[in-house]
Write a protein that holds these residues in place. Structure first.
Motif, short mmCIF file in Angstrom:
data_model
loop_
_atom_site.label_atom_id
_atom_site.label_comp_id
_atom_site.label_asym_id
_atom_site.label_seq_id
_atom_site.Cartn_x
_atom_site.Cartn_y
_atom_site.Cartn_z
N TRP A 225 27.84 -9.89 16.79
CA TRP A 225 26.41 -9.60 16.67
C TRP A 225 25.55 -10.61 17.42
O TRP A 225 24.40 -10.30 17.77
CB TRP A 225 26.00 -9.50 15.21
N MET B 21 25.53 -8.95 20.78
CA MET B 21 24.76 -7.72 20.66
C MET B 21 23.27 -8.00 20.63
O MET B 21 22.48 -7.33 21.31
CB MET B 21 25.18 -6.97 19.39
N THR B 22 22.88 -9.00 19.85
CA THR B 22 21.46 -9.36 19.74
C THR B 22 20.90 -9.80 21.08
O THR B 22 19.80 -9.40 21.47
CB THR B 22 21.28 -10.46 18.69
N THR C 96 28.56 -1.43 21.00
CA THR C 96 29.63 -2.09 20.25
C THR C 96 30.99 -1.75 20.86
O THR C 96 31.11 -0.80 21.64
CB THR C 96 29.64 -1.64 18.79
N ARG D 19 22.76 -5.66 9.61
CA ARG D 19 23.04 -6.31 10.89
C ARG D 19 21.87 -6.19 11.85
O ARG D 19 21.67 -7.06 12.70
CB ARG D 19 24.30 -5.67 11.51
#
Length: 272
Positions: free
Chosen positions: A49, A52-53, A64, A123
């Motif tokens: 994450w 991803m962020t 993902t 998330r």
């Protein structure tokens, strides 16, 4: 051609502007490999994450690794003909949204769909709160999805919004935003249920961002089977010499040239 919002009434005057750049997202997704034998919450938790962020902040979307098996994808797409599981069916051509069809799940949702929605919300919550802080906006989203949906229902947004979409050859989706009321969660998720190049050709996921005082930027994503794409619902913060400003974003789907394309859409606010 004038692209339209999902309400079918508001033209997108910027939709025909030249794009500043087009980024094609990696087909395989990013981050640590996910254990597909684990439960949905564990799988979503195994996604990197942090990366991803960073990607969502940079481009407004990020993909993902594979989080659903082929069998699970087939089980979800196979629900499409079970009309009793859905509260509404939308023919996109009828409303000039494009061409194709999608169905809103009725409550209670299939277990896997409900678990995925529950797993993604916490998330995405830190990103949502960070964006609100940067833009100087309220951050009304509580820690749990149940609390947030209770707020939506209290505001009259009581219709569930998880979506199963089906596109056949020649179908496409106009650029739009999934705004169903005053209460909006700023991120949503789409999961590919079919394999591009095998089950269909074309049908890339499109994201177009109207950049402040600049031409629009387009992002095209080839959505692989079992992979989830996190993307912007309405707008996102973009930094400039003057500070942070909101950059409007819309999404759609390019024309499917062959085969059938199914996707699962997870929206985190309910509809009025």
């Amino acid at each position: 051609m004038r692209s339209m919002n999902l309400d079918g009434n508001t033209p997108l005057p910027w939709a025909t502007e030249a794009t500043e750049a087009i980024k094609v997202m990696a087909a395989e997704g990013e981050g640590t490999e996910v254990d597909l034998t684990a439960g949905p919450a564990t799988r979503v938790g195994q996604v990197d994450w942090r990366s991803m962020t960073e990607e969502v902040n940079a481009y407004g979307c990020a993909m993902t690794p594979q989080i659903l098996s082929r069998a699970e994808c087939a089980s979800i797409s196979g629900l499409y003909e079970q009309t009793g599981r859905f509260r509404s069916t939308i023919d996109m051509a009828r409303y000039r949204f494009g061409s194709g069809q999608y169905r809103y799940f009725a409550s209670p949702f299939p277990e896997l769909v409900a678990e995925l929605r529950e797993a993604f919300y916490p998330r995405l919550l830190p990103i949502a709160r960070d964006w609100a802080r940067k833009l100087g906006r309220p951050a009304p989203w509580p820690d749990s999805l149940d609390e947030w949906l209770a707020m939506c229902h209290a505001a009259g947004q009581v219709k569930p919004t998880p979506i199963l979409l089906r596109y056949r050859a020649g179908d496409w989706n106009a650029l739009h935003r999934d705004l169903y009321g005053d209460l909006v969660f700023p991120l949503q998720v789409v999961i590919g249920l079919d394999e591009p190049g095998v089950d269909h050709d074309g049908g890339e996921f499109l994201l177009v961002e109207q950049r402040p005082r600049a031409q629009s930027r387009g992002t095209a994503t080839l959505l692989r089977q079992g992979h989830a794409l996190v993307f912007t619902t309405r707008d996102r913060p973009v930094e400039s010499a003057r500070g942070w400003s909101a950059s409007p974003v819309r999404h759609g789907v390019s024309t499917v040239r062959r085969g059938i394309r199914h996707t699962l859409g997870l929206v985190f606010h309910d509809a009025s």
